[in-house]
Design a protein around this motif. Sequence first.
Motif, PDB file in Angstrom:
ATOM      1  N   LEU A   1       0.832  -1.205   0.000  1.00  0.00           N
ATOM      2  CA  LEU A   1       0.000   0.000   0.000  1.00  0.00           C
ATOM      3  C   LEU A   1       0.867   1.255   0.000  1.00  0.00           C
ATOM      4  CD1 LEU A   1      -2.793  -1.041   2.551  1.00  0.00           C
ATOM      5  CD2 LEU A   1      -2.918  -1.050   0.044  1.00  0.00           C
TER       6      LEU A   1
ATOM      7  N   LEU B   1      -5.636   5.441  -3.203  1.00  0.00           N
ATOM      8  CA  LEU B   1      -6.196   4.179  -2.712  1.00  0.00           C
ATOM      9  C   LEU B   1      -7.439   4.443  -1.881  1.00  0.00           C
ATOM     10  CD1 LEU B   1      -2.953   2.441  -1.421  1.00  0.00           C
ATOM     11  CD2 LEU B   1      -4.007   2.242  -3.667  1.00  0.00           C
TER      12      LEU B   1
ATOM     13  N   VAL C   1      -9.454   2.151   0.741  1.00  0.00           N
ATOM     14  CA  VAL C   1      -9.338   0.883   1.452  1.00  0.00           C
ATOM     15  C   VAL C   1     -10.437   0.811   2.499  1.00  0.00           C
ATOM     16  CG1 VAL C   1      -7.827  -0.551   2.869  1.00  0.00           C
ATOM     17  CG2 VAL C   1      -6.840   0.915   1.108  1.00  0.00           C
TER      18      VAL C   1
ATOM     19  N   GLU D   1     -11.284  -1.024   5.719  1.00  0.00           N
ATOM     20  CA  GLU D   1     -10.491  -1.841   6.640  1.00  0.00           C
ATOM     21  C   GLU D   1     -10.763  -1.449   8.089  1.00  0.00           C
ATOM     22  OE1 GLU D   1      -8.724  -4.594   7.979  1.00  0.00           O
ATOM     23  OE2 GLU D   1      -8.237  -4.522   5.859  1.00  0.00           O
TER      24      GLU D   1
ATOM     25  N   VAL E   1      -3.629  -0.255   9.396  1.00  0.00           N
ATOM     26  CA  VAL E   1      -3.995   0.371   8.130  1.00  0.00           C
ATOM     27  C   VAL E   1      -4.646   1.728   8.392  1.00  0.00           C
ATOM     28  CG1 VAL E   1      -5.393   0.139   6.037  1.00  0.00           C
ATOM     29  CG2 VAL E   1      -4.239  -1.863   6.993  1.00  0.00           C
TER      30      VAL E   1
END
Length: 74
Positions: free
Chosen positions: A8, A18, A20, A22, A27
Amino acid sequence: MANLLALLDAMVDNGSTLIVIEHNLDVVVRADWIIDMGPGAGAEGGTLVFEGAPRELLKASKSLTAKHLAARLA
């Protein structure tokens, strides 16, 4: 997890944007911008609880993510 985070990071370093979805705090803490939905899961979710930078998330009293992140950073 380290391989995923490195991947990433490399994608961002190469200029990629990006998105994401999560729950893993490793992260979450690396994000530039967080959109936190909740306040719970399933029928309890779907409301925008927070939107902003990770450090600002710590001030979001209604965010379960903020509580977990604060405990992790302590």
